[in-house]
Design a protein around this motif. Sequence first.
Motif, PDB file in Angstrom:
ATOM      1  N   UNK A  39       0.835  -1.207   0.000  1.00  0.00           N
ATOM      2  CA  UNK A  39       0.000   0.000   0.000  1.00  0.00           C
ATOM      3  C   UNK A  39       0.866   1.251   0.000  1.00  0.00           C
ATOM      4  N   UNK A  40       1.914   1.268   0.813  1.00  0.00           N
ATOM      5  CA  UNK A  40       2.770   2.444   0.894  1.00  0.00           C
ATOM      6  C   UNK A  40       3.433   2.728  -0.455  1.00  0.00           C
ATOM      7  N   UNK A  41       3.974   1.698  -1.094  1.00  0.00           N
ATOM      8  CA  UNK A  41       4.632   1.894  -2.381  1.00  0.00           C
ATOM      9  C   UNK A  41       3.634   2.300  -3.460  1.00  0.00           C
ATOM     10  N   UNK A  42       2.447   1.715  -3.444  1.00  0.00           N
ATOM     11  CA  UNK A  42       1.440   2.056  -4.442  1.00  0.00           C
ATOM     12  C   UNK A  42       0.946   3.487  -4.248  1.00  0.00           C
ATOM     13  N   UNK A  43       0.787   3.899  -2.996  1.00  0.00           N
ATOM     14  CA  UNK A  43       0.343   5.271  -2.738  1.00  0.00           C
ATOM     15  C   UNK A  43       1.401   6.269  -3.163  1.00  0.00           C
ATOM     16  N   UNK A  44       2.674   5.922  -2.921  1.00  0.00           N
ATOM     17  CA  UNK A  44       3.727   6.827  -3.360  1.00  0.00           C
ATOM     18  C   UNK A  44       3.749   6.923  -4.889  1.00  0.00           C
ATOM     19  N   UNK A  45       3.553   5.793  -5.579  1.00  0.00           N
ATOM     20  CA  UNK A  45       3.514   5.807  -7.028  1.00  0.00           C
ATOM     21  C   UNK A  45       2.328   6.574  -7.579  1.00  0.00           C
ATOM     22  N   UNK A  46       1.242   6.604  -6.806  1.00  0.00           N
ATOM     23  CA  UNK A  46       0.053   7.380  -7.209  1.00  0.00           C
ATOM     24  C   UNK A  46       0.400   8.862  -7.254  1.00  0.00           C
ATOM     25  N   UNK A  47       1.094   9.325  -6.229  1.00  0.00           N
ATOM     26  CA  UNK A  47       1.721  10.635  -6.254  1.00  0.00           C
ATOM     27  C   UNK A  47       0.819  11.846  -6.234  1.00  0.00           C
ATOM     28  N   UNK A  48      -0.396  11.716  -5.687  1.00  0.00           N
ATOM     29  CA  UNK A  48      -1.304  12.857  -5.715  1.00  0.00           C
ATOM     30  C   UNK A  48      -1.597  13.431  -4.335  1.00  0.00           C
ATOM     31  N   UNK A  49      -0.844  12.995  -3.313  1.00  0.00           N
ATOM     32  CA  UNK A  49      -1.082  13.505  -1.963  1.00  0.00           C
ATOM     33  C   UNK A  49       0.212  13.450  -1.167  1.00  0.00           C
ATOM     34  N   UNK A  68       8.652  -2.303  14.222  1.00  0.00           N
ATOM     35  CA  UNK A  68       8.222  -0.920  14.004  1.00  0.00           C
ATOM     36  C   UNK A  68       9.379  -0.078  13.485  1.00  0.00           C
ATOM     37  N   UNK A  69      10.581  -0.323  14.005  1.00  0.00           N
ATOM     38  CA  UNK A  69      11.751   0.420  13.537  1.00  0.00           C
ATOM     39  C   UNK A  69      12.033   0.111  12.065  1.00  0.00           C
ATOM     40  N   UNK A  70      11.916  -1.163  11.674  1.00  0.00           N
ATOM     41  CA  UNK A  70      12.140  -1.540  10.283  1.00  0.00           C
ATOM     42  C   UNK A  70      11.082  -0.924   9.365  1.00  0.00           C
ATOM     43  N   UNK A  71       9.861  -0.874   9.854  1.00  0.00           N
ATOM     44  CA  UNK A  71       8.800  -0.231   9.067  1.00  0.00           C
ATOM     45  C   UNK A  71       9.123   1.241   8.860  1.00  0.00           C
ATOM     46  N   UNK A  72       9.631   1.881   9.907  1.00  0.00           N
ATOM     47  CA  UNK A  72      10.022   3.284   9.781  1.00  0.00           C
ATOM     48  C   UNK A  72      11.141   3.478   8.782  1.00  0.00           C
ATOM     49  N   UNK A  73      12.097   2.553   8.756  1.00  0.00           N
ATOM     50  CA  UNK A  73      13.187   2.645   7.791  1.00  0.00           C
ATOM     51  C   UNK A  73      12.674   2.491   6.366  1.00  0.00           C
ATOM     52  N   UNK A  74      11.699   1.580   6.177  1.00  0.00           N
ATOM     53  CA  UNK A  74      11.128   1.397   4.838  1.00  0.00           C
ATOM     54  C   UNK A  74      10.420   2.667   4.382  1.00  0.00           C
ATOM     55  N   UNK A  75       9.723   3.328   5.294  1.00  0.00           N
ATOM     56  CA  UNK A  75       9.054   4.582   4.939  1.00  0.00           C
ATOM     57  C   UNK A  75      10.082   5.667   4.631  1.00  0.00           C
ATOM     58  N   UNK A  76      11.131   5.745   5.456  1.00  0.00           N
ATOM     59  CA  UNK A  76      12.158   6.769   5.256  1.00  0.00           C
ATOM     60  C   UNK A  76      12.854   6.598   3.913  1.00  0.00           C
ATOM     61  N   UNK A  77      13.016   5.351   3.465  1.00  0.00           N
ATOM     62  CA  UNK A  77      13.659   5.104   2.177  1.00  0.00           C
ATOM     63  C   UNK A  77      12.863   5.687   1.021  1.00  0.00           C
TER      64      UNK A  77
END
Length: 411
Positions: A39-49, A68-77
Amino acid sequence: MAAEPGAVETRAHAALDRLARDLPALGIALSGGGDSVALMHLAQGWGRARLLAATVDHGLRAGSADEARLAGQAAAALGIPHETLPWHREGGGNLMAAAREARLRLLADWAGRHGLSAVLLGHTQDDQAETLLMRLARGAGVDGLSGMAARRAAQGTLWLRPLLAISRAELRGWLVARGIGWIDDPSNEREDFLRIRARKALAGLELPLPQLAQSAANLAMARDALAHYAAQAAEGARSRAAGLSLPLPAFLAAPSEIRRRLLVTGLRFVTGGDYPPRRAPVLHALDELAQGRQVTLDGVIARPREGWLQLLRESAASARAAPATGDPAIWDHRWRIRGLAPGQEVRALGHDPLPGLPWRDSGLSRDEAAATPAVWQGEALLAVPLLDPAANVSAEPLRGLPDFRAMLYVH
């Protein structure tokens, strides 16, 4: 199930177009599992928000903080700001239900702090089928069997589920094809959780996910038709002092399911609750109302009077509401009060001060007047904006008739 190239993006982005439209800022509930990572990658690819992500750490097993720390790293990337929201459990009761409620509350508070328009949830076609099976086992009615809504308001937040038409296998295939990793939650193998048993039952019986999801969609269409009928039966409804009055002849003439919907929605309108009371007490209340008798349910007085079904906040329930401070102050999930000074708070007026106030001039009943908001400083009553308007203090209901009509359609 392998997806055609671009098929996952096409469907996910089309769902985001439909659900999120022009919303400027969206939150992502990021567990670190395959569904939420996709979901995170698809939302970023959508790119409208503008995107933010949050991970709720329930602290229920070893390693959750590291996940939770690993999830944060994935978001930060991906350049997405991330926050971990810890849950500190208090009390007993059903652990999974408490964790689920805490997750929604923590995410809703986070969304409010950051001014997010909505929060995206990574529920999939599999989750929809599992939910249908679980609710069928519990004897759910049309609303429950309609499955999870793609768009829902609760806890003061808009929740969006753009992946309900995409299977879990498709999402994982999409991630693998792009070399994107995720975290597998070991609790997904625990058969003491009902959802996991439902998941394994679906796999064992080889029940087709698309057809089950279609059944939920068909029931959602039936639910919407019932909501439309209920809205017609509520034509002419009135609201005063954050209460509701429904035309009694139309209410009594309606089929039992329509009366149930009107009563349940009316209760939620008065209390501001996200969930209705249990079915058995609602059906008992409907029987009593059909006999012309007054009932009290979920902190609301329901009484047939002079051609109306009146739904009024019970004064004892309003007296139990937590005091509210600040400017504006939100009290009893029903009122917004402006003009409070430091040291002042909003509590229920109660019955004791009524003899010294012009409550009869307001047109309210004694119980309605006692349940109205009052401004107190310690034990000193300073203002009662509904009964004795003051220039510096105002009170307005959080909901009006347009909200009631909308609530008939939202589940």
